[in-house]
Every structure is written in C-alpha cells, then in structure tokens.
Design an enzyme around this catalytic site. Structure first.
Site, PDB file in Angstrom:
ATOM      1  N   ASN A  89       0.799  -1.224   0.000  1.00  0.00           N
ATOM      2  CA  ASN A  89       0.000   0.000   0.000  1.00  0.00           C
ATOM      3  C   ASN A  89       0.833   1.277   0.000  1.00  0.00           C
ATOM      4  O   ASN A  89       0.306   2.375   0.226  1.00  0.00           O
ATOM      5  CB  ASN A  89      -0.952  -0.005   1.200  1.00  0.00           C
ATOM      6  CG  ASN A  89      -1.793  -1.267   1.257  1.00  0.00           C
ATOM      7  OD1 ASN A  89      -1.565  -2.116   2.106  1.00  0.00           O
ATOM      8  ND2 ASN A  89      -2.712  -1.421   0.319  1.00  0.00           N
ATOM      9  N   ILE A  97       1.098   6.903  -0.284  1.00  0.00           N
ATOM     10  CA  ILE A  97       0.421   5.974   0.634  1.00  0.00           C
ATOM     11  C   ILE A  97      -1.042   5.818   0.236  1.00  0.00           C
ATOM     12  O   ILE A  97      -1.736   6.812   0.006  1.00  0.00           O
ATOM     13  CB  ILE A  97       0.486   6.510   2.087  1.00  0.00           C
ATOM     14  CG1 ILE A  97       1.944   6.758   2.502  1.00  0.00           C
ATOM     15  CG2 ILE A  97      -0.194   5.542   3.059  1.00  0.00           C
ATOM     16  CD1 ILE A  97       2.088   7.645   3.737  1.00  0.00           C
ATOM     17  N   CYS A  98      -1.503   4.572   0.150  1.00  0.00           N
ATOM     18  CA  CYS A  98      -2.913   4.298  -0.116  1.00  0.00           C
ATOM     19  C   CYS A  98      -3.596   3.991   1.219  1.00  0.00           C
ATOM     20  O   CYS A  98      -3.446   2.906   1.779  1.00  0.00           O
ATOM     21  CB  CYS A  98      -3.041   3.102  -1.067  1.00  0.00           C
ATOM     22  SG  CYS A  98      -4.749   2.706  -1.481  1.00  0.00           S
ATOM     23  N   LEU A  99      -4.307   4.987   1.755  1.00  0.00           N
ATOM     24  CA  LEU A  99      -4.963   4.848   3.059  1.00  0.00           C
ATOM     25  C   LEU A  99      -6.199   5.732   3.064  1.00  0.00           C
ATOM     26  O   LEU A  99      -6.110   6.932   2.771  1.00  0.00           O
ATOM     27  CB  LEU A  99      -3.995   5.258   4.179  1.00  0.00           C
ATOM     28  CG  LEU A  99      -4.477   5.073   5.620  1.00  0.00           C
ATOM     29  CD1 LEU A  99      -4.705   3.597   5.945  1.00  0.00           C
ATOM     30  CD2 LEU A  99      -3.468   5.663   6.597  1.00  0.00           C
TER      31      LEU A  99
END
Length: 204
Positions: A89, A97-99
């Site tokens: 991620n 960042i994939c959040l």
C-alpha cells in the site's frame, strides 16, 4: 486556512509521549504547514527495528474560492514516505500511501498523530487487494516469504542506516553553530547524510 494554533498543540501533544509511542512530528523549517513525521516499524513485522520518515504537507486555504472550511484540519494532510519501504500500500518509487483516512475518510476530529498511528497499523496489516504498488502486492499474494525477505532487507538498508550515529551527527553540527531543532529536521530530510545536511544548512 491551516489552523496553526491547533498544529502547534498537536506537535506538543505528540512529542510529549514520544517515549511511549515512538512517534515524532517536527517542523521541516519555520513553516508549520510542512512537517516531518517519524514512526517506528511495528513489532513482529519485517519493518521492526526501522524508523520510517514521512513528509507531511498541510493543505492551506484555497485562495480562489476563499472557503474558510478549506485547509487543515478540514482537509486531510498530504503524507508520503521519504524512507523507502517495501509494502503493497506504499509506492516503492514515490512513497505515496494508499490509506482511506488520508483521502475521503478524513475527519477534522482526527489528528496528525492518529494519521501516523494509522500508517503504522497499515505496516502491520497490508491490504494487497487495494494496492498502491501492484508489483509488491503481487509478490505479497504469490510469494509471501520473498515479500517478507525483501521488506526486511529494505528496512535494514533504508530505515536503520539513518538512525545509526544520529546523535553524534547532531552534536557535531550543533557544535558548528547550527540550532539543534534545525539540525535534526535537516538530517531527517536527507536520511541522515551528514555531508548533505551540512550543505543544506550552509545554503540556508
């Protein structure tokens, strides 16, 4: 518009229990809209023992629209890793960042510290089905042991080197007449490279 009084308060609260959480946030320069965060790698993961630096940019007021509900904390901080990390991620190239809480699930009730804690939790529990880095996610799903070995190697190479001898570097640069807070933030920016830090400090 960034609520700088709130940011200042958040920095104080975050740094007050640094011994407990290991999470640090400090200004990158005099500008409180640009910060550097640091999180320790979670225990029991390939990231254990590493310190991961995160660049934090707080969104400011949209001057075209002049909507005073713009800016931090009404909009999420922009965060990306400056320490290279091998994780489904997190982009292995850019540190993006994939959040969800850094996107549409952000709430003004959240803080910089809760965002950093969420990123730390993401290191513990990757979500390969919603990847930022497809190559890493593919390896995680198809060859988990190789993924663990690569992630551990990256931690050893990139997340531990900057921590070695950092206090000695700080002391040396402070003795040259530079303010300690500026020395620490500059060393974080250049991942502990003393020569690059000195160049940046000298160039102002």
């Amino acid at each position: 518009m960034v609520d700088f009084a709130r940011v200042q308060k958040e920095l104080q609260e975050c740094n007050r229990d640094i011994q407990l959480s290991g999470i640090r946030v400090s200004p990158k320069s005099d500008n409180l809209a640009h910060l550097i965060g640091a999180i320790p790698g979670p225990h029991g993961t390939p990231y254990e023992g590493g310190t991961f630096n995160i660049d934090i940019t707080l969104p400011v007021l949209n001057r075209v629209v002049l909507d005073f509900a713009d800016g931090y904390p009404f909009e999420p901080p922009k965060m990306k890793f400056t320490t290279k990390v091998w994780h489904p991620n997190i982009s292995s190239q850019s540190g993006a960042i994939c959040l969800d809480i850094l996107k549409d699930q952000w709430s003004p009730a959240l803080t910089l510290k809760t965002a950093l804690l969420s990123i730390q939790a993401l290191l513990s529990t990757p979500e390969p089905d919603d990847p930022q880095d497809a190559v890493v996610a593919k390896q995680y799903l198809r060859d988990y042991q190789t993924f663990v070995g690569t992630a551990r190697y990256w931690t050893e190479t990139f997340a531990k080197a900057s921590a070695l001898g950092i206090e000695e570097k700080v002391q040396k640069l402070v003795e040259m007449g530079f303010p300690e807070a500026l020395v620490r933030s500059t060393l974080e920016v250049v991942a502990g490279d003393e020569n690059m830090a000195l160049e940046k400090l000298c160039s102002g």
